[in-house]
Design an enzyme around this catalytic site. Structure first.
Site, PDB file in Angstrom:
ATOM      1  N   ASP A 164       4.594  -5.333   6.187  1.00  0.00           N
ATOM      2  CA  ASP A 164       5.542  -6.296   6.122  1.00  0.00           C
ATOM      3  C   ASP A 164       5.659  -7.579   5.353  1.00  0.00           C
ATOM      4  OD1 ASP A 164       3.148  -6.688   7.015  1.00  0.00           O
ATOM      5  OD2 ASP A 164       3.300  -8.164   8.452  1.00  0.00           O
TER       6      ASP A 164
ATOM      7  N   ARG B 201       1.396  -4.325  -5.951  1.00  0.00           N
ATOM      8  CA  ARG B 201       1.035  -5.836  -5.260  1.00  0.00           C
ATOM      9  C   ARG B 201       1.595  -6.808  -6.237  1.00  0.00           C
ATOM     10  NH1 ARG B 201      -2.537  -3.548  -1.307  1.00  0.00           N
ATOM     11  NH2 ARG B 201      -1.903  -3.490   0.551  1.00  0.00           N
TER      12      ARG B 201
ATOM     13  N   THR C  12       4.246   2.402   5.473  1.00  0.00           N
ATOM     14  CA  THR C  12       2.922   1.885   5.704  1.00  0.00           C
ATOM     15  C   THR C  12       2.114   2.899   6.410  1.00  0.00           C
ATOM     16  OG1 THR C  12       1.727  -0.033   6.591  1.00  0.00           O
ATOM     17  CG2 THR C  12       4.367   0.261   7.374  1.00  0.00           C
TER      18      THR C  12
ATOM     19  N   ARG D  34      -7.003  -2.674   9.157  1.00  0.00           N
ATOM     20  CA  ARG D  34      -7.388  -4.004   8.951  1.00  0.00           C
ATOM     21  C   ARG D  34      -7.109  -4.567   9.378  1.00  0.00           C
ATOM     22  NH1 ARG D  34      -5.738  -5.947   3.061  1.00  0.00           N
ATOM     23  NH2 ARG D  34      -4.242  -4.578   3.133  1.00  0.00           N
TER      24      ARG D  34
ATOM     25  N   GLY E  17       1.095  -1.438   0.057  1.00  0.00           N
ATOM     26  CA  GLY E  17      -0.297   0.105  -0.310  1.00  0.00           C
ATOM     27  C   GLY E  17       0.938   1.227  -0.286  1.00  0.00           C
TER      28      GLY E  17
ATOM     29  N   MET F 273      -8.904   3.543   8.256  1.00  0.00           N
ATOM     30  CA  MET F 273      -8.405   2.650   8.201  1.00  0.00           C
ATOM     31  C   MET F 273      -7.239   2.155   9.190  1.00  0.00           C
ATOM     32  SD  MET F 273      -6.955   3.553   4.173  1.00  0.00           S
ATOM     33  CE  MET F 273      -7.866   3.153   2.549  1.00  0.00           C
TER      34      MET F 273
ATOM     35  N   ASP G 193       0.177   1.813   8.698  1.00  0.00           N
ATOM     36  CA  ASP G 193      -1.262   1.259   9.806  1.00  0.00           C
ATOM     37  C   ASP G 193       0.579   1.401  10.655  1.00  0.00           C
ATOM     38  OD1 ASP G 193      -3.161   0.824   8.218  1.00  0.00           O
ATOM     39  OD2 ASP G 193      -2.383  -1.367   7.249  1.00  0.00           O
TER      40      ASP G 193
ATOM     41  N   ASP H 240       1.992  -1.226  11.826  1.00  0.00           N
ATOM     42  CA  ASP H 240       1.900  -2.589  12.406  1.00  0.00           C
ATOM     43  C   ASP H 240       2.940  -2.995  12.224  1.00  0.00           C
ATOM     44  OD1 ASP H 240       1.937  -3.036   9.572  1.00  0.00           O
ATOM     45  OD2 ASP H 240       0.001  -4.229   9.803  1.00  0.00           O
TER      46      ASP H 240
END
Ligand code: ATP
Length: 328
Positions: free
Chosen positions: A108, A77, A131, A177, A16, A175, A133, A135
């Site tokens: 990741d 991707r 990213t 996921r 992303g 956002m 996120d 994460d």
């Protein structure tokens, strides 16, 4: 055996997109050129490696991009990179140009790909956490997170104005996921009543009780921030549930969506992207190979790619407690 001298490097963005990726590309290209390396750009993530979409970059090719969201290299991707055949083609395309070092800016998943590639072939990889996120363990911040959170905060503040004007309860989906960091940070910063994240199970009955009690004392403006990957099913599910259980409340749902990915990167994202990009090239030159470059406690931190793909950051219990106390 000492590592081979790195002379030609390639940079790509994968997975992303995240604001600040351009600042990282710029830093990699300019640090590489400063050190006498030849630097190549790869378009659309690992796809470009497989489809031989690789081109030489110079200092000018990264001019005027530090302030731009998205990524000038495009991102994607790549299904083919999951296969040994795909990775072999990618290797052959790099090898024919004598490229002997790669910088991958992504999440990741992208690091898993880089880890496999560097285990199979003699080209070292450096990962930069790009990213929204956040994460990924091994870095306090990831490139793009700060911008995404600030975008969410700006949007939620605006929603609060209209919620206040109409005495409405808003469920806002942000956002995330698999990770609740955008929800947690933006929720605390906007004074949300409750924050629903994938990392912790929310007692929905307790939430209904709290909202009913607030209704009784005429606290009618309520914001519930939900991460899209929350186990209850995201903003629409939470909204439908609350509408059923609180028929007197005026409830609206707002899904913030992709605006969180775009826009000019924040100062923090430009800064960490520049530092990480610089250190990625330093790592390739000094033989610190197959690591993710992160920043912890404002110092550079190098996490072996193997560990970077396994560990996740942990949500602080204390932060969750703060949400509860401040929302009362
Ligand atoms: P985001 O956090 O934004 O989702 P990401 O880097 O985690 O970013 P992914 O879609 O998980 O995004 O991975 C990006 C690409 O990395 C995949 O499309 C694939 O090409 C490659 N990749 C991921 N996992 C592997 C793997 N196990 N083996 C080989 N390649 C992989």
């Amino acid at each position: 055996m000492s590592a081979k001298k790195v002379t030609k490097i390639a940079v790509l963005t994968s997975g992303g997109d995240a604001p600040g990726m351009n600042a990282a590309i710029r830093a990699v290209v300019r640090t590489g050129i400063y050190n006498g390396l030849e630097v190549f750009g790869v378009t659309r993530g690992y796809n470009g490696m497989i489809e031989d979409d690789i081109f030489e970059m110079d200092s000018k090719s990264v001019a005027n991009i530090i302030q731009r969201g998205g990524t000038i290299l495009k991102t994607a991707r790549s299904k083919d990179f999951f296969t040994p055949e795909g990775r072999q083609i990618a290797y052959d395309n790099l090898k024919k140009r004598d490229i002997n070092g790669i910088v991958v800016i992504g999440g990741d998943g992208s690091f898993k790909g880089a880890q496999k590639f560097s285990n199979e072939f003699d080209i070292p990889c450096i990962g930069l956490p790009g990213t929204i996120d956040k994460d990924i363990a091994g870095s306090d911040f990831t490139i793009g997170f700060d911008t995404a959170v600030n975008t969410a905060v700006e949007a939620i503040d605006k929603i609060r104005d209209t919620a206040d004007a109409h005495d409405r309860l808003f469920v806002v989906e942000v956002m995330g996921r698999d990770a609740g960091y955008i929800a947690l940070h933006s929720g605390i910063a906007t004074g949300a009543e409750n924050i629903l994240i994938p990392e912790s199970k929310t007692d929905m009955e307790a939430l209904v009780r709290a909202l009913t009690e607030k209704e009784k004392r005429k606290k009618l403006v309520n914001l519930i921030v939900v991460a899209e990957g929350d186990e209850f099913g995201g903003g629409n599910h939470v909204g439908d549930f609350l509408k059923q259980r609180l028929p007197n409340a005026d409830i609206r749902v707002c899904i913030l969506g992709h605006i969180q990915r775009g826009g000019a990167p924040s100062c923090l994202d430009r800064l960490i992207a520049s530092r990480m990009g610089y250190h990625a090239v330093e790592c390739l030159i000094n033989g610190t190979h197959n690591v993710m470059v992160g920043i912890e406690d404002n110092k550079m931190k190098y996490t072996p790619l193997d560990n970077a793909v396994k560990a996740k950051q942990k949500i602080s219990e204390e932060w969750l407690k703060i949400v509860k106390i401040l929302a009362s």
